[in-house]
Each structure stands twice: as structure tokens, then as C-alpha cells.
Design an enzyme around this catalytic site. Structure first.
Site, short mmCIF file in Angstrom:
data_model
loop_
_atom_site.label_atom_id
_atom_site.label_comp_id
_atom_site.label_asym_id
_atom_site.label_seq_id
_atom_site.Cartn_x
_atom_site.Cartn_y
_atom_site.Cartn_z
N ALA A 118 0.80 -1.22 0.00
CA ALA A 118 0.00 0.00 0.00
C ALA A 118 0.83 1.28 0.00
O ALA A 118 0.41 2.29 -0.55
CB ALA A 118 -0.95 0.00 1.19
N CYS B 223 5.22 0.93 -11.79
CA CYS B 223 5.37 2.17 -12.56
C CYS B 223 6.66 2.07 -13.37
O CYS B 223 7.52 2.95 -13.33
CB CYS B 223 5.35 3.41 -11.68
SG CYS B 223 6.57 3.43 -10.35
N GLY C 61 -0.83 4.69 0.38
CA GLY C 61 -2.25 4.38 0.32
C GLY C 61 -3.02 5.04 -0.79
O GLY C 61 -4.26 5.02 -0.78
N LYS D 270 -3.62 4.17 -3.89
CA LYS D 270 -4.52 3.27 -4.63
C LYS D 270 -5.64 2.75 -3.73
O LYS D 270 -6.75 2.49 -4.21
CB LYS D 270 -3.72 2.14 -5.28
CG LYS D 270 -2.85 2.62 -6.44
CD LYS D 270 -2.18 1.48 -7.16
CE LYS D 270 -1.40 2.00 -8.37
NZ LYS D 270 -0.31 2.92 -8.00
N ASP E 274 1.61 -3.12 4.18
CA ASP E 274 2.93 -2.85 3.61
C ASP E 274 3.96 -3.51 4.51
O ASP E 274 3.80 -3.56 5.73
CB ASP E 274 3.20 -1.35 3.51
CG ASP E 274 4.32 -1.04 2.52
OD1 ASP E 274 4.01 -0.68 1.37
OD2 ASP E 274 5.50 -1.18 2.89
#
Length: 388
Positions: free
Chosen positions: A230, A342, A233, A235, A251
Site C-alpha cells: 500500500a 510504474c 495508500g 490506490k 505494507d
């Protein structure tokens, strides 16, 4: 501070970064030791530093140096000013706190090939493989700053309503076609953090590509969802705004989620923070936004492209395989597993999914999403898998 003094400050910060200090740390240390610098000065120096880091190879050449063996903060700033068509004589004049005048030895050299595109030689083949004919375009885009995007919290407003609220505070925005929740900020970006729209949870800072990834998860009311990596957070909050979900955020570093409760309260979202030892049961959807090279977001973290090497990439791909396997352990029968990065690199994206599917025949690929900066946001990859 004068423009020349700001240039000199950026040179000093860049020299520390070139010596190995992380960019954020170097900027913070400079600011702490420069109490005379106002907020405008700090912002200008930061912009200079990040603009130079995005163009470290080409700016070095234009400044009379060569990356990595013969460059300096001075060469980078001189090259950047030349690339931008600035007045080098006015900024490098030695007056007050400005840098010393330019010497004959600092003659510009036209960057060529990968140097002109600010791409490291070793990673170019992998980027060419991933980007194909779009390689030159994407690398050119990476040389400039990324746009600022907001995600509209559809629980509290719609796009036009949010735009009106923002406009009243002189923040101009426009919708972006990549995500139905996205607003691109045209002007007033520095006012966002103090705006009513932000403080009241109507909007949240989030890249448009990240919003598109969440929109592609096929969320449905009533699902039990685990945000496995996460971080801050973002998303989790985006998912909470799209459907009525039971969301657990996890996480491996629990401290990374420290700001999430306050952000969730502001967004009127219910998100439970779960430590590793407390993970239990199966989920309808597990999202693994894995640690990665960040190659799709190099505009925002430009030093990352120069810090990455082949050994570092190998460590990341090994970690990503572990994250996928760990996340899959929490998927319910018939449930879904989403893997996201990403990154633009196939080694971190499609190759990871191919290896996972080969080792886990009980899963099948539903669809993939591949985005590059040419679409307007960061580069992102997402694969949605289903367990039998």
C-alpha cells in the site's frame, strides 16, 4: 536571492548529489543551512536541481563536461541554461553570490545519440524493446517536468463540481481522457495543499496513469480487497472512491502507511491497516503494486534513472517475483490478483507475469494495461489475473 545566487545554490546541491547524496536529502540540508532563503528561493533551487537531473547527460555536454566521468554541478547548470536559451553571462558573472564567469574551457558540445535523449547506455536496449518506435518520443518527454494531476473523489463530488471549487481558489484544471476521475492542473498547483477542495477530501494528488490502473481493476461493491504493497495508500483511497469495498491496506514497512488514516478520514473512506502477522483469510482481489525501477516515473524522480544499474534491476526483479508469490497466497478461489508497476521495462512487467503463470497454472490472465508517458501520465503496467 538573486537569479545568480539561486544558480550557485543549485550547483552546490547538484555537486552533493553527484557525490552520492540523495536529492531530497541534499535539498533539505541546503535549506537548513540557508535560513536566508525564502520559500520562493527554495522552490526555484529545487526546480533548477530537478530540471538538471532530468537532463544530466545532455546538460553536461552543453556545459562542457561529460557524464559520468567528467561532470559537475556547474557544468549541469551551465548546460541547462544553454538548453533553455538563458542568459549565461547574466547568471555566471561572479557578482555577489553568483557563479564565476564562464571560461573558454567550458565550450558547449552538442549531445548526440543516447546522450541527447538522456538515456544510460546499458538500459537503452531494454527500453527500446519495451517502447518500440515510441522510444525517442518517450525519452524526449522524460526530459521535462511531469504534469500535476488530481483525482476527484466521486463520493464527494463530480468532475465539474470539483473544477468549480478549485477555480474559486484560482486553481485551473481540465479533464484528462486517460481516467474519468482525473483533472490536470493548468495553473495554481502550489495552492492545492492549502485549498478547501484538498483539505475537505474532494480531490487528492494522484497521477492520471495510476488512476487508470485502479479503474481497470473491475471493482464491484461488496468485494474484500487487499492492497498488498500500500505504501502511502493512494490506490487504496482511489479504490474506496469507486466502489463499496472492504479494504485492508498492508505494507512490509508499516511506517509507510502512517499518513493513511488521516488521508482516509479526509476522504470519508474506511480502510483498515493490517500488519504482516495479522494477514488472514482470502480476498476477492489482491493488488500488488510492487517495488520497481520507477522507470515510468523518471520525470518525478530523475535521479533514479542514473542510480539504477543492472545489478539493482536484477535485485528488483527477484523481489517482484517474491511479492507476486506472497500476494497470491491471499487470493480466494475464483478471486483476482492484480500486479502493477510504474515501470516501462518488460523484465519487470510482462516477463514477471509470464513466469508467474508458468509456475502457477491455476491462474489465467484476464487483461493487461500498458501506459507510457506519451499518454500524458507516468508509465505504468498492470496485469489482472484470475485464480481458478
Amino acid at each position: 536571492m538573486t537569479p545568480g545566487a539561486r544558480t550557485a545554490a543549485a550547483i552546490a546541491v547538484l555537486d552533493r548529489i553527484l557525490a552520492g547524496e540523495p536529492a531530497e536529502k541534499a535539498l533539505v540540508n541546503w535549506a537548513r543551512n540557508s535560513r536566508f532563503a525564502g520559500s520562493g528561493d527554495r522552490s526555484a533551487v529545487r526546480d533548477h536541481v530537478f530540471d538538471a537531473l532530468r537532463r544530466i547527460r545532455s546538460a553536461s555536454a552543453l556545459g562542457g563536461g561529460r557524464w559520468p566521468e567528467a561532470t559537475s554541478g556547474r557544468a549541469l547548470m551551465l548546460g541547462l541554461i544553454r538548453a533553455q536559451g538563458g542568459d549565461e553571462a547574466a547568471l555566471f558573472n561572479g557578482q555577489g553570490h553568483a557563479p564565476a564567469p564562464v571560461t573558454d574551457a567550458e565550450t558547449a558540445r552538442a549531445p548526440e545519440g543516447l546522450e541527447a535523449l538522456d538515456c544510460a547506455d546499458w538500459i537503452a536496449p531494454q527500453l527500446r524493446e519495451a517502447l518500440g518506435a515510441g522510444f525517442d518520443e518517450v525519452m524526449g518527454i522524460m526530459q521535462s517536468r511531469a504534469a500535476v494531476f488530481l483525482r476527484v473523489n466521486l463520493r464527494l463530488s463530480d468532475l465539474e463540481g470539483a473544477r468549480r471549487i478549485l477555480a474559486a481558489e484560482e486553481i485551473e484544471t481540465r479533464p484528462h481522457p486517460l481516467a474519468a476521475t482525473a483533472l490536470e492542473v493548468i495553473s495554481g498547483a502550489k495552492k492545492i495543499a492549502r485549498s478547501e477542495a484538498y483539505l475537505n477530501g474532494v480531490v487528492e494528488l494522484q497521477d492520471v496513469a495510476s488512476q487508470a490502473v485502479v479503474a481497470a481493476l473491475d471493482l464491484a461493491d461488496g468485494q474484500r480487497v487487499l492492497d498488498f504493497c500500500a505504501g502511502g495508500g493512494g490506490k487504496s483511497l482511489a479504490m474506496a472512491a469507486l466502489a463499496n469495498l472492504q479494504i485492508d491496506a498492508h505494507d512490509i514497512s508499516f511506517a509507510r502507511m502512517s499518513d493513511l488514516p488521516a488521508r482516509a478520514e479526509r476522504a470519508r473512506a474506511e480502510i483498515t491497516l493490517v500488519e504482516t502477522a495479522a494477514l488472514s483469510g482470502d480476498y476477492d482481489l489482491v493488488l500488488a503494486d510492487a517495488p520497481c525501477s520507477g522507470s515510468g516515473a523518471w520525470r518525478r524522480q530523475p535521479e533514479a534513472r542514473w542510480r539504477l544499474d543492472a545489478a539493482g534491476l536484477a535485485r528488483l526483479t527477484a523481489l517482484q517475483a517474491e511479492v507476486l508469490a506472497s500476494a497470491a497466497a491471499h487470493v480466494a478461489p475464483g478471486g483476482r490478483l492484480a500486479y502493477a508497476t510504474c515501470s516501462l521495462l518488460e523484465a519487470e512487467n510482462g516477463a514477471q507475469i509470464a513466469a508467474f503463470l508458468a509456475a502457477n497454472p491455476g491462474y489465467r490472465l484476464l487483461h493487461e494495461l500498458r501506459l507510457t508517458p506519451a499518454e500524458g501520465g507516468d508509465g505504468f503496467y498492470m496485469a489482472l489475473l484470475q485464480r481458478a
